[in-house]
Design a protein around this motif. Structure first.
Motif, short mmCIF file in Angstrom:
data_model
loop_
_atom_site.label_atom_id
_atom_site.label_comp_id
_atom_site.label_asym_id
_atom_site.label_seq_id
_atom_site.Cartn_x
_atom_site.Cartn_y
_atom_site.Cartn_z
N GLU A 116 3.32 3.75 13.14
CA GLU A 116 4.07 4.98 12.95
C GLU A 116 5.51 6.17 12.39
O GLU A 116 6.62 5.67 12.84
CB GLU A 116 3.61 6.07 14.48
CG GLU A 116 3.33 7.09 14.75
CD GLU A 116 3.36 8.04 15.04
OE1 GLU A 116 3.73 9.34 16.18
OE2 GLU A 116 3.25 7.03 16.64
N PHE A 117 5.35 6.30 11.81
CA PHE A 117 6.72 6.74 10.69
C PHE A 117 6.93 8.17 10.13
O PHE A 117 5.88 8.46 9.44
CB PHE A 117 6.95 5.64 9.31
CG PHE A 117 8.20 5.66 9.01
CD1 PHE A 117 9.52 5.96 10.41
CD2 PHE A 117 8.36 5.51 7.12
CE1 PHE A 117 10.61 5.81 9.34
CE2 PHE A 117 9.73 5.14 6.75
CZ PHE A 117 10.86 5.97 7.51
N ASN A 118 7.33 8.63 10.66
CA ASN A 118 8.09 10.53 10.10
C ASN A 118 9.25 10.38 8.76
O ASN A 118 9.61 11.39 9.01
CB ASN A 118 8.18 11.40 11.74
CG ASN A 118 8.95 10.55 11.96
OD1 ASN A 118 10.27 10.02 11.27
ND2 ASN A 118 10.25 11.53 13.27
N MET A 119 9.23 9.42 8.46
CA MET A 119 10.52 9.49 7.34
C MET A 119 11.86 9.68 7.75
O MET A 119 12.50 10.05 6.70
CB MET A 119 10.17 10.20 5.99
CG MET A 119 8.53 9.66 5.67
SD MET A 119 8.50 10.99 4.90
CE MET A 119 9.22 10.43 3.13
N LYS B 95 3.43 12.01 7.22
CA LYS B 95 2.62 10.59 8.18
C LYS B 95 3.06 9.17 7.23
O LYS B 95 1.63 9.01 7.01
CB LYS B 95 1.69 10.71 8.51
CG LYS B 95 1.26 11.87 9.72
CD LYS B 95 0.31 12.83 9.85
CE LYS B 95 -0.78 11.62 9.99
NZ LYS B 95 -2.39 12.54 10.01
N MET B 96 4.26 9.26 6.94
CA MET B 96 5.03 7.85 5.66
C MET B 96 3.58 6.33 6.44
O MET B 96 2.99 5.82 5.46
CB MET B 96 5.20 7.72 5.90
CG MET B 96 6.17 7.18 4.52
SD MET B 96 5.13 6.59 3.36
CE MET B 96 6.24 8.41 2.60
N GLY B 97 2.59 6.56 7.65
CA GLY B 97 2.83 4.97 8.22
C GLY B 97 1.02 5.62 7.90
O GLY B 97 0.77 4.65 7.10
N TYR B 98 0.76 6.15 8.30
CA TYR B 98 -1.15 6.59 7.51
C TYR B 98 -1.23 7.13 6.52
O TYR B 98 -2.07 6.36 5.55
CB TYR B 98 -0.97 7.86 7.88
CG TYR B 98 -2.09 8.70 8.31
CD1 TYR B 98 -3.64 7.50 8.71
CD2 TYR B 98 -2.91 9.65 7.75
CE1 TYR B 98 -4.73 8.08 8.98
CE2 TYR B 98 -4.83 10.15 8.03
CZ TYR B 98 -5.22 9.37 8.25
OH TYR B 98 -7.14 9.35 8.22
N ALA B 99 -0.29 7.54 6.38
CA ALA B 99 -0.40 7.55 4.17
C ALA B 99 -0.30 6.55 3.45
O ALA B 99 -1.40 5.84 2.49
CB ALA B 99 0.76 8.30 3.32
N SER B 100 0.23 4.96 3.99
CA SER B 100 0.70 3.86 3.71
C SER B 100 -1.06 3.25 3.61
O SER B 100 -1.56 2.38 2.86
CB SER B 100 1.92 2.90 3.87
OG SER B 100 2.85 4.09 4.03
N ALA B 101 -1.31 3.10 5.23
CA ALA B 101 -2.56 3.12 5.18
C ALA B 101 -3.38 3.73 4.49
O ALA B 101 -4.89 3.11 3.65
CB ALA B 101 -3.02 3.45 7.05
N LEU B 102 -4.28 4.87 3.90
CA LEU B 102 -4.56 5.59 2.90
C LEU B 102 -4.18 4.57 1.82
O LEU B 102 -5.53 4.53 0.80
CB LEU B 102 -4.42 6.04 2.79
CG LEU B 102 -4.39 7.86 4.23
CD1 LEU B 102 -4.54 9.23 3.80
CD2 LEU B 102 -6.10 7.69 4.63
N ALA B 103 -3.23 4.04 0.98
CA ALA B 103 -2.85 3.49 0.45
C ALA B 103 -3.87 2.01 0.18
O ALA B 103 -4.56 1.70 -0.97
CB ALA B 103 -1.14 3.12 -0.13
N TRP B 104 -3.03 1.26 1.06
CA TRP B 104 -4.34 0.14 1.02
C TRP B 104 -5.96 0.16 1.07
O TRP B 104 -6.05 -0.83 0.53
CB TRP B 104 -3.85 -1.06 2.43
CG TRP B 104 -2.06 -1.11 2.00
CD1 TRP B 104 -0.91 -0.52 1.81
CD2 TRP B 104 -2.10 -2.47 1.08
NE1 TRP B 104 0.33 -1.14 1.42
CE2 TRP B 104 -0.78 -2.99 1.00
CE3 TRP B 104 -2.90 -3.11 0.25
CZ2 TRP B 104 0.11 -3.32 -0.05
CZ3 TRP B 104 -1.83 -4.60 -0.31
CH2 TRP B 104 -0.61 -4.99 -0.47
#
Length: 320
Positions: free
Chosen positions: A67-70, A285-294
């Motif tokens: 969980e990362f908010n940048m 929500k960079m963590g969630y966006a990274s999960a979406l990318a993968w």
């Protein structure tokens, strides 16, 4: 003729061997120098690949489990981002449906138009280069912000499309404001950018031997029969390449949805990459966006693998 002394001949050979031995370190030194210069010239590419490609890929994979908010430090949460996407995020499924509709209709439309135009250009002899350039231009500028803005103006309530309809007494329509038609304006834009696929098809058509058509014409084959019995089978490797490339591009579309419709109305044009972008840079929500990318990476890999697997049954090569 005086014969050479064996002693002198042996001494001469010994001197040549000594010179050869002495030059080995120099050769090794020059070889090492050449290697260093080669690595020096390759270093910008290597550094760029590692820092701008490999490291971001690996770091995004790590972030997908956090969980990362940048702003703060990423906190490890395991598979929660992936679980949220599949079980607790209706917008994820909305974006997935829109993207599959966009790619599933836009890719065939683009490929069909590209093949038809390539068939026409294959018959053109005079000024063929000019026509190829003009038809390739939409692919160059089609993904730009300017073209997206132009497209939004064309299909606006007071745009050129409604003006033309009104001129002929036909009813106008809010193309971008209607959830049933908004996505199709983006599909038409995607199909309009057929230039790159057209050039690849044209190159494939130029490589088909003309004696195949001549022999089939002697046997009484019609133009339609030649198209389905010669042109299409000989083009299947090119069709495979274009299908893979355009499928990947269709799943990765972002600019049309972001500029023309902003994902609306009612999320009817919310493409997957736009939803990922919003999670990363609007909701932080960079963590969630990274999960979406993968998740999208896995989807594209699966579709690519399926296309290649199916090619065993419909792609024909000359050596087969």
């Amino acid at each position: 003729m005086r014969s050479q002394s064996p002693f002198l001949s042996q001494k001469k050979r010994g001197g040549m061997m000594a010179n050869h031995v002495l030059t080995q370190p120099k050769r090794r030194k020059y070889r090492q120098y050449d290697n260093k210069m080669g690595y020096l010239f390759l270093s910008p590419f290597i550094i760029g690949t590692v820092m701008l490609t490999l490291f971001p890929i690996l770091y995004s994979f790590y972030l997908s489990f956090t969980e990362f908010n940048m702003v703060g430090t990423p906190s490890w949460i395991g598979m929660e981002n992936y679980q949220e996407a599949f079980t607790n995020d209706p917008k994820f499924w909305d974006a997935m449906k829109v993207t599959f509709l966009y790619a599933g209709t836009g890719v065939p439309i683009r490929l069909v138009f590209a093949l038809l135009i390539a068939l026409v250009l294959n018959k053109v002899v005079e000024a063929a280069g000019i026509y190829r350039t003009l038809l390739y231009l939409p692919s160059i500028v089609g993904g730009s912000i300017g073209v997206a803005i132009m497209w939004r103006q064309l299909f606006g309530n007071d745009g050129a499309v409604n003006s033309i309809l009104a001129t002929f007494g036909l009813p106008t329509h809010a193309w971008l404001g209607d959830p049933n038609t908004a996505i199709w304006t983006l599909v038409v834009l995607y199909g309009w950018q057929f230039g790159s696929s057209m050039l690849i098809f044209l190159a494939g058509l130029r490589n088909i031997p003309t004696n195949y058509y001549e022999a089939s014409a002697v046997d009484g084959a019609s133009k339609l029969q030649q198209f389905f019995r010669i042109t299409i089978p000989m083009l299947t490797p090119v069709i495979l390449f274009n299908t893979v490339m355009q499928t990947i591009q269709g799943f990765m579309a972002f600019t049309p949805s972001f500029i023309i419709t902003q994902g609306g109305p009612v999320n009817s044009t919310l493409l997957y990459i736009l939803y990922m972008y919003r999670n990363a840079f609007e909701f932080f929500k960079m963590g969630y966006a990274s999960a979406l990318a993968w998740i999208m990476l896995v989807i594209i890999a699966i579709f690519t693998a399926l296309i290649f697997k199916s090619s065993e049954y419909w792609v024909h090569y000359e050596d087969n």
